[in-house]
Design a protein around this motif. Structure first.
Motif, short mmCIF file in Angstrom:
data_model
loop_
_atom_site.label_atom_id
_atom_site.label_comp_id
_atom_site.label_asym_id
_atom_site.label_seq_id
_atom_site.Cartn_x
_atom_site.Cartn_y
_atom_site.Cartn_z
N ALA A 352 -106.34 -53.47 36.51
CA ALA A 352 -106.90 -54.40 37.50
C ALA A 352 -108.40 -54.26 37.64
N ILE A 353 -108.90 -53.03 37.69
CA ILE A 353 -110.35 -52.84 37.90
C ILE A 353 -111.18 -53.44 36.76
N PRO A 354 -110.92 -53.07 35.48
CA PRO A 354 -111.73 -53.71 34.42
C PRO A 354 -111.50 -55.20 34.31
N CYS A 355 -110.26 -55.65 34.57
CA CYS A 355 -110.00 -57.09 34.51
C CYS A 355 -110.76 -57.81 35.62
N ALA A 356 -110.82 -57.21 36.80
CA ALA A 356 -111.58 -57.81 37.90
C ALA A 356 -113.06 -57.91 37.55
N ARG A 357 -113.59 -56.88 36.91
CA ARG A 357 -114.99 -56.94 36.46
C ARG A 357 -115.19 -58.13 35.52
N GLY A 358 -114.25 -58.30 34.60
CA GLY A 358 -114.36 -59.39 33.65
C GLY A 358 -114.25 -60.76 34.30
N ALA A 363 -116.91 -65.75 36.20
CA ALA A 363 -117.21 -66.67 37.30
C ALA A 363 -118.71 -66.82 37.53
N LYS A 364 -119.45 -65.75 37.24
CA LYS A 364 -120.91 -65.77 37.43
C LYS A 364 -121.65 -66.23 36.18
N GLY A 365 -120.91 -66.52 35.10
CA GLY A 365 -121.56 -66.98 33.88
C GLY A 365 -122.06 -65.89 32.98
N ASN A 366 -121.65 -64.64 33.24
CA ASN A 366 -122.05 -63.52 32.39
C ASN A 366 -120.96 -63.32 31.33
N TYR A 367 -120.99 -64.15 30.30
CA TYR A 367 -119.86 -64.24 29.38
C TYR A 367 -119.73 -63.02 28.46
N SER A 368 -120.81 -62.43 28.07
CA SER A 368 -120.73 -61.23 27.22
C SER A 368 -120.04 -60.10 27.97
N GLU A 369 -120.40 -59.92 29.23
CA GLU A 369 -119.75 -58.88 30.04
C GLU A 369 -118.27 -59.21 30.24
N ALA A 370 -117.95 -60.48 30.43
CA ALA A 370 -116.55 -60.88 30.58
C ALA A 370 -115.75 -60.51 29.35
N VAL A 371 -116.30 -60.77 28.18
CA VAL A 371 -115.62 -60.41 26.92
C VAL A 371 -115.42 -58.91 26.84
N ASN A 372 -116.46 -58.15 27.13
CA ASN A 372 -116.40 -56.70 27.01
C ASN A 372 -115.36 -56.08 27.95
N GLN A 373 -115.24 -56.65 29.13
CA GLN A 373 -114.30 -56.09 30.10
C GLN A 373 -112.86 -56.57 29.86
N LEU A 374 -112.70 -57.83 29.46
CA LEU A 374 -111.35 -58.39 29.34
C LEU A 374 -110.66 -58.00 28.04
N GLN A 375 -111.40 -57.91 26.97
CA GLN A 375 -110.77 -57.68 25.67
C GLN A 375 -109.86 -56.44 25.65
N PRO A 376 -110.30 -55.29 26.15
CA PRO A 376 -109.44 -54.11 26.05
C PRO A 376 -108.17 -54.18 26.91
N VAL A 377 -108.20 -54.99 27.99
CA VAL A 377 -107.05 -54.98 28.91
C VAL A 377 -106.05 -56.10 28.63
N LEU A 378 -106.42 -57.10 27.84
CA LEU A 378 -105.50 -58.20 27.60
C LEU A 378 -104.12 -57.75 27.10
N PRO A 379 -104.04 -56.80 26.17
CA PRO A 379 -102.71 -56.40 25.70
C PRO A 379 -101.88 -55.67 26.75
N LYS A 380 -102.53 -55.23 27.83
CA LYS A 380 -101.83 -54.45 28.86
C LYS A 380 -101.46 -55.29 30.08
N LEU A 381 -101.88 -56.55 30.11
CA LEU A 381 -101.78 -57.32 31.34
C LEU A 381 -100.35 -57.55 31.82
N SER A 382 -99.38 -57.49 30.91
CA SER A 382 -98.00 -57.67 31.35
C SER A 382 -97.60 -56.61 32.37
#
Length: 415
Positions: A352-358, A363-382
């Protein structure tokens, strides 16, 4: 000692209390809008009936907000005071709800499993077991707890709908559709069965069929609580979104999703947020609606009922530029992660914490940071719950951020 409609003994001599219990069982399994009213009728008939009080506590806990949690406590206290005077089944059920109230979800689940072994006709317990497995992302056990009581409930369409949803979540789509259709043929007024089939058709890309299926049954949802009423219409809106019919989706949002929502309900808020974000990802301007919806999120800042829901709230706050509320929720979320019991902590700290950062970054338009934060957690989101259809939103956010940073999408789930 009397029996309820499930053939289970209840410690009461009040026939009026039994009638209310039977009504509550039907309301709970059908996601009816009169559940709270009928349970209070039961309490009026027998204020010391432990199972009625436990049902009331469970109802309020399921609302997932701080005010309702407070309402649950006195009912649970009355039920616990009766523990030495009630049946084994009632004792187990009261203990399961007490564990839920204390966020001891692993204990609650163990008790619900024990109940299904001893009392397979207790479908309220099965339903609540499925609820907990859903928000732990444990699809196999979500299915198994319903499947194992099927031999004892061949006559109950509600259980067929519960099994259908479990099958769909386990990617057993043809079986899920067949089970959902059986439930609906047994009783057309089974909105959870309708919902399970909707998931199947959406997953298989059967968009026109999905619209026809759901719209042909939508008249039966008028008796649903706002959660399932708006959620089933949310599924219809997703079909139209697949068709690219944004005007229809916005109309449904205004008339049947947010327009019919209980504005203070966490589940209704999450559904509306998810639909707005999907629309925005397809390029449609929904800024005014972000402002309108986010105004109702102040009570959510410090509740942290479920990580899946917090990820929606925090995105909406960021997108609506409610900077003070966003700051409060982000700080509160981090503190909550340190305090939650070890069984649940990993959901929050590692996902939740890294996904929230992403989500905030996107939402703020910082897309590189969104990629960096979301990519590692996507496989775990279930592991934080939600259905496949609901969690797909986070993948869509990631893909959008990735496309805006002009990186290849082939490594989506490579982490």
């Amino acid at each position: 000692m009397l029996e309820d409609a499930q053939g289970l003994e209840v410690t009461t001599d009040s026939k009026a209390a039994i009638a209310a219990i039977n009504s509550f069982i039907d309301q709970a399994l059908s996601y009816g809008k009169e559940a709270e009213a009928v349970i209070h009728q039961g309490i009026a008939a027998d204020p010391n009936c432990a199972i009625i009080r436990a049902y009331a506590a469970a109802y309020y806990l399921s609302q997932e907000n701080a005010q309702a949690w407070k309402q649950a406590k006195p009912h649970l206290q009355v039920a616990q005071q009766q523990l030495t005077k009630i049946t084994d089944r009632e004792q187990l059920y009261v203990q399961a709800i007490a564990a839920w109230a204390e966020a001891k979800i692993e204990r609650a689940i163990a008790i619900h499993e024990a109940l299904t072994e001893k009392y397979p006709r207790d479908l309220i317990s099965v339903q609540q077991g499925q609820y907990h497995y859903f928000y732990l992302g444990d699809q196999q056990r979500l299915l198994a707890i319903a499947q194992k009581v099927l031999p004892a409930n061949r006559d109950n369409h509600y259980l067929y709908g519960m099994v259908a949803f479990g099958l769909e979540q386990c990617h057993r789509l043809p079986e899920a559709e067949a089970m959902g259709r059986i439930a609906t043929s047994m009783n057309r007024h089974d909105p959870w069965a309708h919902h399970a089939v909707a998931h199947v058709m959406e997953t298989q890309g059967r968009i026109d069929e999905g619209i026809a299926w759901m719209e042909s049954l939508a008249d039966t949802w008028e008796n649903c609580n706002s959660m399932l009423y708006t959620h089933n219409w949310w599924h219809i809106a997703l079909y139209y979104l697949e068709q690219g019919n944004a005007a229809k989706v916005l109309a449904l949002y205004d008339s049947h999703v947010w327009g019919r929502a209980q504005k203070s309900s966490p589940k209704d808020q999450v559904g509306a947020i998810a639909l707005l974000l999907r629309l925005e990802l397809q390029g449609f301007d929904v800024e005014q609606r972000w402002q309108q919806l986010s105004a109702y999120l102040l009570p959510r800042l410090h509740e942290h009922a479920l990580p899946f829901q917090d990820l929606h709230y925090i995105y909406a706050l960021a997108r609506a530029e409610r900077h003070d509320w966003l700051k409060q929720m982000w700080e509160s979320l981090q503190q909550h992660t340190l305090k939650i019991n070890p069984f649940l902590r990993r959901q929050w700290s590692e996902i939740a914490i890294p996904c929230a950062r992403g989500m905030i970054a996107h939402a703020k338009g910082n897309y590189s940071e969104a990629v960096n934060q979301l990519q590692p957690v996507l496989p775990k989101l279930s592991q934080i719950g939600g259905s496949h259809a609901q969690r797909e939103l986070f993948e869509q956010v990631y893909r959008d951020a990735l496309s805006r940073t002009q990186k290849p999408a082939s490594n989506l789930l490579s982490a």
